[in-house]
Design a protein around this motif. Structure first.
Motif, PDB file in Angstrom:
ATOM      1  N   ARG B  39     103.791  23.618 -69.659  1.00 29.46           N
ATOM      2  CA  ARG B  39     103.193  23.438 -68.328  1.00 29.46           C
ATOM      3  C   ARG B  39     103.965  22.496 -67.414  1.00 29.46           C
ATOM      4  O   ARG B  39     104.270  22.854 -66.267  1.00 29.46           O
ATOM      5  N   PRO B  40     104.310  21.275 -67.876  1.00 32.51           N
ATOM      6  CA  PRO B  40     104.986  20.368 -66.927  1.00 32.51           C
ATOM      7  C   PRO B  40     106.303  20.923 -66.392  1.00 32.51           C
ATOM      8  O   PRO B  40     106.727  20.553 -65.296  1.00 32.51           O
ATOM      9  N   PHE B  41     106.927  21.805 -67.161  1.00 34.99           N
ATOM     10  CA  PHE B  41     108.237  22.308 -66.746  1.00 34.99           C
ATOM     11  C   PHE B  41     108.151  23.651 -66.020  1.00 34.99           C
ATOM     12  O   PHE B  41     108.958  23.931 -65.132  1.00 34.99           O
ATOM     13  N   PHE B  42     107.203  24.505 -66.423  1.00 34.82           N
ATOM     14  CA  PHE B  42     107.171  25.876 -65.886  1.00 34.82           C
ATOM     15  C   PHE B  42     106.182  26.062 -64.740  1.00 34.82           C
ATOM     16  O   PHE B  42     106.316  27.001 -63.961  1.00 34.82           O
ATOM     17  N   GLU B  43     105.166  25.212 -64.656  1.00 35.77           N
ATOM     18  CA  GLU B  43     104.074  25.478 -63.711  1.00 35.77           C
ATOM     19  C   GLU B  43     104.539  25.664 -62.265  1.00 35.77           C
ATOM     20  O   GLU B  43     103.976  26.481 -61.546  1.00 35.77           O
ATOM     21  N   GLY B  64      96.314  28.125 -63.803  1.00 32.13           N
ATOM     22  CA  GLY B  64      97.229  27.276 -63.030  1.00 32.13           C
ATOM     23  C   GLY B  64      98.629  27.830 -62.914  1.00 32.13           C
ATOM     24  O   GLY B  64      99.424  27.325 -62.131  1.00 32.13           O
ATOM     25  N   PHE B  65      98.934  28.860 -63.703  1.00 32.97           N
ATOM     26  CA  PHE B  65     100.272  29.451 -63.597  1.00 32.97           C
ATOM     27  C   PHE B  65     100.260  30.575 -62.557  1.00 32.97           C
ATOM     28  O   PHE B  65      99.298  31.353 -62.461  1.00 32.97           O
ATOM     29  N   ASP B  66     101.314  30.653 -61.824  1.00 32.05           N
ATOM     30  CA  ASP B  66     101.488  31.691 -60.809  1.00 32.05           C
ATOM     31  C   ASP B  66     102.257  32.840 -61.467  1.00 32.05           C
ATOM     32  O   ASP B  66     103.403  32.653 -61.886  1.00 32.05           O
ATOM     33  N   TYR B  67     101.636  34.011 -61.578  1.00 32.51           N
ATOM     34  CA  TYR B  67     102.323  35.077 -62.323  1.00 32.51           C
ATOM     35  C   TYR B  67     101.997  36.470 -61.803  1.00 32.51           C
ATOM     36  O   TYR B  67     101.006  36.688 -61.119  1.00 32.51           O
ATOM     37  N   GLU B  68     102.852  37.407 -62.139  1.00 29.00           N
ATOM     38  CA  GLU B  68     102.535  38.824 -62.024  1.00 29.00           C
ATOM     39  C   GLU B  68     102.728  39.404 -63.418  1.00 29.00           C
ATOM     40  O   GLU B  68     103.572  38.938 -64.182  1.00 29.00           O
ATOM     41  N   LEU B  69     101.935  40.418 -63.768  1.00 35.13           N
ATOM     42  CA  LEU B  69     101.987  40.984 -65.120  1.00 35.13           C
ATOM     43  C   LEU B  69     102.141  42.490 -65.020  1.00 35.13           C
ATOM     44  O   LEU B  69     101.472  43.149 -64.216  1.00 35.13           O
ATOM     45  N   ASN B 125     113.473  19.530 -71.289  1.00 39.32           N
ATOM     46  CA  ASN B 125     113.164  20.475 -70.219  1.00 39.32           C
ATOM     47  C   ASN B 125     114.280  21.531 -70.212  1.00 39.32           C
ATOM     48  O   ASN B 125     115.300  21.390 -69.534  1.00 39.32           O
ATOM     49  N   ALA B 126     114.062  22.575 -70.992  1.00 35.93           N
ATOM     50  CA  ALA B 126     115.108  23.592 -71.192  1.00 35.93           C
ATOM     51  C   ALA B 126     115.504  24.237 -69.862  1.00 35.93           C
ATOM     52  O   ALA B 126     116.688  24.471 -69.596  1.00 35.93           O
ATOM     53  N   LEU B 127     114.506  24.493 -69.028  1.00 40.24           N
ATOM     54  CA  LEU B 127     114.795  25.173 -67.765  1.00 40.24           C
ATOM     55  C   LEU B 127     115.698  24.317 -66.879  1.00 40.24           C
ATOM     56  O   LEU B 127     116.649  24.819 -66.261  1.00 40.24           O
ATOM     57  N   GLU B 128     115.422  23.034 -66.831  1.00 45.75           N
ATOM     58  CA  GLU B 128     116.234  22.137 -66.000  1.00 45.75           C
ATOM     59  C   GLU B 128     117.702  22.154 -66.464  1.00 45.75           C
ATOM     60  O   GLU B 128     118.625  22.173 -65.638  1.00 45.75           O
ATOM     61  N   GLN B 129     117.912  22.158 -67.777  1.00 48.15           N
ATOM     62  CA  GLN B 129     119.288  22.178 -68.292  1.00 48.15           C
ATOM     63  C   GLN B 129     119.973  23.507 -67.977  1.00 48.15           C
ATOM     64  O   GLN B 129     121.148  23.545 -67.610  1.00 48.15           O
ATOM     65  N   HIS B 130     119.217  24.619 -68.111  1.00 49.93           N
ATOM     66  CA  HIS B 130     119.793  25.919 -67.750  1.00 49.93           C
ATOM     67  C   HIS B 130     120.237  25.926 -66.285  1.00 49.93           C
ATOM     68  O   HIS B 130     121.291  26.453 -65.938  1.00 49.93           O
ATOM     69  N   ILE B 131     119.397  25.351 -65.439  1.00 48.84           N
ATOM     70  CA  ILE B 131     119.718  25.327 -64.008  1.00 48.84           C
ATOM     71  C   ILE B 131     120.985  24.499 -63.768  1.00 48.84           C
ATOM     72  O   ILE B 131     121.871  24.900 -63.002  1.00 48.84           O
ATOM     73  N   LYS B 132     121.095  23.360 -64.461  1.00 53.39           N
ATOM     74  CA  LYS B 132     122.339  22.578 -64.363  1.00 53.39           C
ATOM     75  C   LYS B 132     123.540  23.418 -64.788  1.00 53.39           C
ATOM     76  O   LYS B 132     124.595  23.393 -64.162  1.00 53.39           O
ATOM     77  N   ASN B 133     123.370  24.139 -65.893  1.00 53.08           N
ATOM     78  CA  ASN B 133     124.483  24.958 -66.399  1.00 53.08           C
ATOM     79  C   ASN B 133     124.898  26.016 -65.391  1.00 53.08           C
ATOM     80  O   ASN B 133     126.081  26.253 -65.159  1.00 53.08           O
ATOM     81  N   ILE B 134     123.886  26.665 -64.815  1.00 57.95           N
ATOM     82  CA  ILE B 134     124.172  27.831 -63.977  1.00 57.95           C
ATOM     83  C   ILE B 134     124.674  27.417 -62.590  1.00 57.95           C
ATOM     84  O   ILE B 134     125.415  28.172 -61.948  1.00 57.95           O
ATOM     85  N   LEU B 135     124.303  26.211 -62.167  1.00 57.20           N
ATOM     86  CA  LEU B 135     124.748  25.761 -60.840  1.00 57.20           C
ATOM     87  C   LEU B 135     126.112  25.073 -60.876  1.00 57.20           C
ATOM     88  O   LEU B 135     126.689  24.803 -59.823  1.00 57.20           O
ATOM     89  N   SER B 136     126.621  24.787 -62.054  1.00 53.45           N
ATOM     90  CA  SER B 136     127.973  24.211 -62.120  1.00 53.45           C
ATOM     91  C   SER B 136     128.928  25.277 -62.652  1.00 53.45           C
ATOM     92  O   SER B 136     128.520  26.197 -63.349  1.00 53.45           O
ATOM     93  N   PRO B 137     130.209  25.148 -62.295  1.00 54.77           N
ATOM     94  CA  PRO B 137     131.154  26.214 -62.654  1.00 54.77           C
ATOM     95  C   PRO B 137     131.388  26.321 -64.165  1.00 54.77           C
ATOM     96  O   PRO B 137     131.015  25.428 -64.935  1.00 54.77           O
TER      97      PRO B 137
END
Lengths: 365, 365
Positions: B39-43, B64-69, B125-137
């Motif tokens: 929740r703290p990372f994905f919400e 509390g999650f915003d989703y489409e299914l 926070n796995a998502l935050e690290q992925h974003i760092k990875n993907i935003l840097s060359p």
């Protein structure tokens, strides 16, 4: 073939790993006080010290180490006119030690490299980790996402072809450095205070077809498999560049390993690199290399060796021809270097005649 | 071009990174209780849930999650006859979520993946690290021995060509798993108790020309750069194999990234993989793949794309032709798969018409 045990006493590990099959090569211009710190790890092994600079200077080696030492006079005496291929006033002279060794494995280390600690605070036996790396296979043909699959607690992941799981023989183990990172002069100048504090607990194979910057500070290799490619080039006194000795060896070695189906690993072990060299002096040594490498690297990336190059020597001679042909245009230095590559192989073969394989321990020290 | 600040309020980071530019895609057959931990990372992000199996089953999503299914009925309704390219009764169905997303980035995660801890005990926070990875060359053209050179405290080492230091755009960030490693059925059977406990603090680029086993459990990618190649193939119901969905996507993606000059990273972040799937069931799904991959991998290693393949779609259609021609001989399944690859691209283009670029945040949520 499975056979019953015949000598149960010899199988008990009483001696350090590869004790009689590995030489430690150290290039130096000063007293080797740094060996005190390495004593528990290095003392059982034989050292080959290559003294650079003034041959009349006396290099002190701490008591208890078993060593042979070569200065410039020795190199000239042993190699005669072929001594021209060994650099002077540059740590590239270390490759003379590779040539005079009669062992199967070489570990080379700089004299400003101290024992590093792992995250738990334990002193790292760098040599032991290199030996582990070099005695287990490499995986150059497909990448394993959990890094070294042969390590305890790891394996090949889902999707890794079973036919590739035996791996390839490992020719090189390239170790890393905590504290002072191995930066070029421009990066040193821009980031004078940067220290490497990140301990990455991994060993990985550099994939086939990929070049890397090989640093000679903390390096182990199988002399039988790749020794004649470990030539550190012409650097230092009378040469237009420095600090590209290990890079040159790394590029040549990697191209030849790829051709011969051998593996190159990088990662663990770390040593503690104590002191940054002077960035202004480094810039002077490096600046030609910095622009030459923009042509050298595409050259090595495109280099292919013909099928009949089945030995390291044949590969290296072929590579020297390509260097002359393709890089000779960049600067006359590369003509001279290509000639020195040939001289190096001639000297290697003279000191290591065919039919005299590297000494292999028979388990009885 | 340097310009003065015009909106100092918007520059204050009040929203999570890429909040309006990233969808989280989750394939599932069960209630998504695992989201509580995330929740703290994905919400803050939008979820796309792809319900596999019985469409009449109700999947509960925590408040509390915003989703489409989307369930199978939705997929059939939206894609019509082209729905045949989306797998059923297999988590390969997740790629439908990539197709209906309108965002620039996708993060996909399995519902048995929990939040892992780093060695200090901190939740990752796995998502935050992925974003760092993907935003840097990325650095696909030359290997950097100190791993990701763009990371704080790291840089390019001596000998790394300066012309390559800008790197390449990163298309894929492949994360890893603590606890249950991603092993195939034979390895699971042989090592039922093996757990991955080694936290390797590194992100690295998989070099150009090297294939890797891409796992779909914990994966992030740039949909604009590589989305149409992220097809998870035909698996599960009515198909002769399973558990090769992500592998297939990984091989195709890597070949296309190499052709287009894009980067693929692997390493951090780790998730905690909670539960090993049944190795006997897995063996049944995998066994054809285990011998087919011995031909598939050499096929992808040798695959080259012509110069006029300048978009991912063109590359993918070309690859489908080569699959039909070269792998069709291995098994008729690959004929069917090659056709499905074409259908996938047709469906992708239908849902993502040209001129309708992915939504890009303008900094005002």
């Amino acid at each position: 073939m499975v056979e019953p045990a015949t000598d149960t006493i010899a199988s008990t590990k009483l001696v350090p790993l590869l004790k009689d099959e590995l030489d430690i090569v150290i290039p130096t211009i000063r007293n080797l006080d740094f060996l005190e710190m390495w004593r528990p790890f290095f003392e059982p092994y034989h050292l080959i010290i290559v003294q650079d600079g003034d041959p009349s200077k006396i290099i002190k080696v701490p008591d208890g180490f078993d060593y042979e030492l070569y200065n410039r006079n020795d190199i000239n005496r042993i190699l005669g006119p072929k001594a021209s291929c060994i650099s002077f006033k540059d740590s590239a002279c270390r490759c003379f030690g590779y040539m005079v060794s009669k062992k199967k494995y070489i570990f080379t280390i700089d004299d400003d490299c101290f024992v590093a600690k792992d995250p738990s605070g334990k002193a790292i036996n760098a040599l032991e980790q290199h030996i582990k790396n070099i005695l287990s296979p490499s995986t150059p043909f497909f990448f394993n996402t959990l890094y070294d699959p042969y390590r305890e607690g790891a394996d090949f992941v889902r999707g890794y072809p079973f036919s590739l799981r035996e791996g390839a023989p490992t020719a090189v183990s390239h170790g890393l450095w905590l504290n002072i990172p191995d930066y070029d002069a421009p990066t040193q100048l821009v980031k004078p205070l940067e220290r490497n504090t990140r301990y990455v607990d991994a060993v990985l194979t550099i994939p086939k077809g990929t070049l890397f910057p090989m640093c000679g500070m903390n390096l182990c290799f199988d002399r039988d498999l790749i020794g004649p490619a470990m030539y550190f080039g012409l650097m230092g006194d009378g040469q237009p560049i420095g600090r590209y000795d290990d890079m040159w060896a790394g590029w040549c070695t990697k191209v030849i390993c790829d051709h011969l189906g051998l593996g190159v690993k990088t990662g663990l072990p770390y040593i503690y690199h104590s002191k940054a060299s002077n960035p202004f002096v480094n810039l002077k040594k490096e600046y030609k290399g910095i622009f030459w490498q923009e042509e050298i690297i595409p050259f090595f990336q495109a280099a292919t060796l013909p099928k009949d190059c089945t030995s390291v020597q044949k590969c290296y001679i072929e590579l020297s021809k390509q260097v002359k042909e393709k890089l000779g245009k960049v600067d006359p230095y590369f003509d001279k270097l290509a000639d020195a590559m040939v001289t190096w192989i001639e000297a290697w073969d003279e000191l290591n005649p065919a039919g005299a394989p590297a000494k292999v321990s028979n388990g009885k020290a």
